[in-house]
Design an enzyme around this catalytic site. Sequence first.
Site, PDB file in Angstrom:
ATOM      1  CG  ASP A 138      14.554 -25.856  52.605  1.00  0.00           C
ATOM      2  OD1 ASP A 138      14.728 -26.651  53.686  1.00  0.00           O
ATOM      3  OD2 ASP A 138      14.070 -26.243  51.561  1.00  0.00           O
ATOM      4  CG  ASP A 139      15.708 -20.891  52.152  1.00  0.00           C
ATOM      5  OD1 ASP A 139      16.421 -21.393  51.162  1.00  0.00           O
ATOM      6  OD2 ASP A 139      14.348 -20.019  51.285  1.00  0.00           O
ATOM      7  CG  HIS A 188      18.671 -25.395  50.393  1.00  0.00           C
ATOM      8  ND1 HIS A 188      18.109 -25.449  49.335  1.00  0.00           N
ATOM      9  CD2 HIS A 188      17.435 -23.857  50.482  1.00  0.00           C
ATOM     10  CE1 HIS A 188      16.700 -24.798  48.724  1.00  0.00           C
ATOM     11  NE2 HIS A 188      16.727 -23.394  49.795  1.00  0.00           N
ATOM     12  CG  HIS A 192      17.376 -19.964  47.233  1.00  0.00           C
ATOM     13  ND1 HIS A 192      16.274 -19.622  46.521  1.00  0.00           N
ATOM     14  CD2 HIS A 192      17.127 -21.059  48.312  1.00  0.00           C
ATOM     15  CE1 HIS A 192      15.193 -20.101  47.518  1.00  0.00           C
ATOM     16  NE2 HIS A 192      16.240 -20.915  47.895  1.00  0.00           N
ATOM     17  CG  HIS A 279      11.940 -21.719  54.648  1.00  0.00           C
ATOM     18  ND1 HIS A 279      10.359 -22.239  54.542  1.00  0.00           N
ATOM     19  CD2 HIS A 279      12.245 -21.827  54.037  1.00  0.00           C
ATOM     20  CE1 HIS A 279      10.444 -22.222  52.813  1.00  0.00           C
ATOM     21  NE2 HIS A 279      11.620 -22.017  52.814  1.00  0.00           N
TER      22      HIS A 279
HETATM   23 ZN    ZN Z   1      14.840 -22.136  49.882  1.00  0.00          ZN
END
Ligand code: ZN
Length: 327
Positions: A138-139, A188, A192, A279
């Site tokens: 993620d991210d 995603h 955020h 991540h």
């Molecule tokens: Zn995230």
Amino acid sequence: MKKRYFLLPLVFISLILLVLDNNKTVVNKEITSDVVSINYPFFDIEIVDNYIKDYLNNYSDKEKVTIDYDYYNDEDIYYVTFYRNILDNNKVISGSDSFEIDVSSGNASKINKTNYEFDFVKYKNIDTNRKIVALTFDDGPNYNTNKILNILNKYNVPATFFVLGSKIKGNENTLKKMVDSGMEIGNHTFNHLLLTKYKESVIKREIEDTSKLIFEVTGKYPTLLRPSYGSSNKKVKKAAGMPIIIWDVDTLDWKNHSSKRIISRVMNKVKDGDIILMHDIYSATANAVDNIIPMLSSMGYSFVTVSDLFYYKEVPLEKGKVYGYAR
Ligand code: ZN
């Protein structure tokens, strides 16, 4: 007389609503037989529907064919992507074609084409006796993502990257590299945000802007959503328009930044059908992945993308539903 005047505003309101409601209803249709499984969108616009039929006819004489599609629209312009797997001469040929369709004029044109050839044996060679897991990141993307991609490619392991819309600009090549090396890209959100705190229009914008950007860069429209913080409620589920993927192994890499601790979290918790959360933006994560892959392999695990995990486990994915594993 008085009564008729009373009706006038109602007539105006109906007219205005008629003009505003120009959103096309696209109906899913399917063609199925022993060898063919095709889902396609039906617009109820002759010129457009014939265009789609002509395209699908290209594949009607193959040994075995599966075709599915996704679309999104920007007012009258619809972007439709067909994904196909065709068995021909003992090879599976996978690819996608995207079309831009203007429902006001009926104009349709092809805008993108990709073709990947797989050896049939390799493509279907997930040994069902082996356990399978999906690594998810993620991210990203950021400067560290390439490090992770290189490690995954070294082991020939696919994974799923849930990317942030706000991080795509400047990292377009990383996204393209993901697609080229068989990775799956999921949504995603853009910024955020903790979506559950926002109204539906914001939630939709967060999701749709990200999907559009992924499509612009890769030619593929994402089919999975991981809301930031993994949190969803009724509003988020309704706005998602795709399955919501969370996880059941949290490596806590964002907290610990220690490859040792990331590795031991995975080893202590992993089970067949798991989705593992990491991540791609941290270098401790990259070091951990370089260890986790050979360790899990020797324990009898194979690695698949999230979509393939559900495919092989025969768990159907439904829009707006939340999934943390496939068993
Ligand atoms: Zn995230």
